[in-house]
Motif scaffolding. Sequence first.
Motif, PDB file in Angstrom:
ATOM      1  N   PHE B 497      43.315  27.636 -26.208  1.00  0.00           N
ATOM      2  CA  PHE B 497      44.198  28.312 -25.256  1.00  0.00           C
ATOM      3  C   PHE B 497      43.534  29.539 -24.636  1.00  0.00           C
ATOM      4  CE2 PHE B 497      47.464  25.596 -26.910  1.00  0.00           C
ATOM      5  CZ  PHE B 497      48.393  25.502 -25.897  1.00  0.00           C
ATOM      6  N   LEU B 498      42.776  30.293 -25.413  1.00  0.00           N
ATOM      7  CA  LEU B 498      42.118  31.473 -24.843  1.00  0.00           C
ATOM      8  C   LEU B 498      41.086  31.059 -23.797  1.00  0.00           C
ATOM      9  CD1 LEU B 498      41.686  33.935 -27.863  1.00  0.00           C
ATOM     10  CD2 LEU B 498      43.456  33.875 -26.105  1.00  0.00           C
ATOM     11  N   VAL B 499      40.366  29.959 -24.074  1.00  0.00           N
ATOM     12  CA  VAL B 499      39.429  29.454 -23.061  1.00  0.00           C
ATOM     13  C   VAL B 499      40.209  29.048 -21.809  1.00  0.00           C
ATOM     14  CG1 VAL B 499      37.840  27.575 -22.492  1.00  0.00           C
ATOM     15  CG2 VAL B 499      37.664  28.721 -24.708  1.00  0.00           C
ATOM     16  N   ALA B 500      41.340  28.367 -22.018  1.00  0.00           N
ATOM     17  CA  ALA B 500      42.151  27.924 -20.881  1.00  0.00           C
ATOM     18  C   ALA B 500      42.607  29.091 -20.021  1.00  0.00           C
ATOM     19  CB  ALA B 500      43.364  27.151 -21.401  1.00  0.00           C
ATOM     20  N   PHE B 501      43.035  30.148 -20.658  1.00  0.00           N
ATOM     21  CA  PHE B 501      43.590  31.282 -19.915  1.00  0.00           C
ATOM     22  C   PHE B 501      42.510  32.168 -19.288  1.00  0.00           C
ATOM     23  CE2 PHE B 501      47.450  30.895 -22.797  1.00  0.00           C
ATOM     24  CZ  PHE B 501      48.271  30.418 -21.791  1.00  0.00           C
ATOM     25  N   PHE B 502      41.425  32.370 -20.019  1.00  0.00           N
ATOM     26  CA  PHE B 502      40.522  33.457 -19.617  1.00  0.00           C
ATOM     27  C   PHE B 502      39.111  33.031 -19.191  1.00  0.00           C
ATOM     28  CE2 PHE B 502      43.523  35.485 -22.649  1.00  0.00           C
ATOM     29  CZ  PHE B 502      44.107  36.376 -21.757  1.00  0.00           C
ATOM     30  N   VAL B 503      38.696  31.795 -19.457  1.00  0.00           N
ATOM     31  CA  VAL B 503      37.311  31.416 -19.116  1.00  0.00           C
ATOM     32  C   VAL B 503      37.349  30.320 -18.052  1.00  0.00           C
ATOM     33  CG1 VAL B 503      35.056  30.819 -20.059  1.00  0.00           C
ATOM     34  CG2 VAL B 503      36.743  31.905 -21.539  1.00  0.00           C
ATOM     35  N   ARG B 504      37.314  30.737 -16.821  1.00  0.00           N
ATOM     36  CA  ARG B 504      37.535  29.837 -15.698  1.00  0.00           C
ATOM     37  C   ARG B 504      36.501  28.720 -15.618  1.00  0.00           C
ATOM     38  NH1 ARG B 504      40.059  29.382 -11.032  1.00  0.00           N
ATOM     39  NH2 ARG B 504      38.961  28.614  -9.210  1.00  0.00           N
TER      40      ARG B 504
END
Lengths: 62, 568
Positions: B497-504
């Motif tokens: 989820f953190l990749v989904a939200f913050f790593v375009r």
Amino acid sequence: MPRELAPPMTAPDDSTPTPAPDDPPPLLGAWRNLYALVLGNLALLIVIFWALTRSFNVGEGP
Amino acid sequence: MKTLDWVVLIGTIATIVGYGIYKTRNIATSADYLKGDGELRWPTIGLSIMATQASAITFLSVPGQAYEDGMRFVQFYFGLPIAMVIISAVFVPIYYKLNVFTAYEYLEQRFDPKTRVLGALLFMTGRGLAAGISIYAPAIILSSLMGWDLNATNLVLGAVVILYTVSGGSKAVSQTQKQQMVVIMGGIITAAIVIAYRLPDDVGVTTAATLAGAVGRMNVIDFSFDPDTRYTFWSGITGGLFLALSYFGTDQSQVQRYLGGKSVAESRLGLLFNGVLKIPMQFLILFIGIMVFVFFLFERPPVFFNQPTLDAAYATEHAPELERLEAEWTVAFEERKQTALALTAAEGSEAEAAAAAALQAAQVKMDGLRAEAKTVIKAAVPTAELKDSDYIFVSFVLRYLPTGLVGLLLAVILSAAMSSTASELNALGSTTIVDLYKRLFRPDADDRHILRASKVATAFWGGVAVAFATFAALLDNLIQAVNILGSIFYGVILGIFLVAFFVRRVRGTAVFCAAVVAQLGVVVLFFTMDIGYLWFNVIGCVWVIVLSLIIQAVLPPASDPPPKTQEV
């Protein structure tokens, strides 16, 4: 109106009214102010807990 | 238990369940069932979020933990308000904008179907087992102390939860949780008042804190960097933040609570309500444990709080040894009582420090005798569980609280068990249908079919939970095993989820491969290295983020379609 299940592999249904993410909060005018209130409350609790520990906890911990 | 206690207990539970079923009797669409009617206001959302997190173990374990270990556990929650702010600002608007029913739907829109299915399966594995524990944990303690049949307790508790969760879906869960939280809050405040009333006349709350502090139990905050100390300010503000972000932001049992809100603003306010009230609530529950400790400075406590296990030990050849220890325990208690009375009299005077030191010495002696008693019990009953802190509060309730209030406090414990289990079953049913059944097998199913299937899936998970709770007694260290299992999966889910939200720049294949490798790596770590299981949350999360960046850099640029949604 109740929302239907989103069909798979499709973009969000634009016909469904989605709430505007930037609706202002009912108090304090802006969300950042409300967030500051929550974090300020945390800071206040930590200060109170520190004071309680300093005032009462004279013995060694279990 | 007296008749009045049974009336209060059954009346409270039946009223809440009946209200939940009545309020949701007209559920007609799958959307209503899975998400509620989208009309929930922030007080209901906030109470529902708190009720989902507050399981029966909160009320059985936490006061006992304070009794044994002091107040420091409250620091575990310091990361929670920060997580509430991050989820309100980042997660909630995206979930609303995409009109998702489950958190894992977002993963398909951001990445691809396989990442969504992976996220859903990881959630279902951990949460499916936890649902069984939510039933089993209070059942084993209550059945043991009350003389109830364990399997019957599991079955009745599970059946009641299944009844209203299957009947009314998400809205029934939220509506009943509102009532359950009122009972829970009312019950713990009443318990705090009654315990304060039961203390000696010259022992007020301040004196109680002085007495507890003399033996190190007012250790609310600890700024030390000692890695051997589990609960410090630093572990709470960092580890607690990780856990709270993962639990409230990506666990469907919590996400479902605020997705049913009337608007983004209502959901945010519900989360922030939790951010403001959670720490004071935990503080109060811990302080009840402190008050029970102070109460037992003046009233002889049992040497071991799990009475059925103590009775079993007495039935062996170790009985004379236990009788000798009990006699020494009584003498040590009388000595400690005198030092506690001396400290009460000396409070605020120059003699206070010496009186506090005497109380501490008396406490050390009693701790030694208690440890010795546990050794004898283990020798007498090798299969005995020596951790009896979960029995402290409920033993106190059954023995010292007035008739009627015993029923109310048991209603609090069972309400907490039902509220957390209901959220879990509701979330497991939703994820099974939305992310697996409808997505993979029946994309064209009509709404009536999905509604029916959702009810069947919820009932199925209820059956799994009851079956797991029934056979749980066959396993050792069950609760710890499930906590470890949860930590093994939570970190990887949060990483996705953190990749989904913050790593375009990271796309579906990269994050999927990273998550699979990270998950396998965490499992290998678990079997090969001796590290605290809470660290698996951090390790799994960091590995997913780093590996997905590396894999994305290695993959050819056109290997994945661009994401359908924007990140923050």
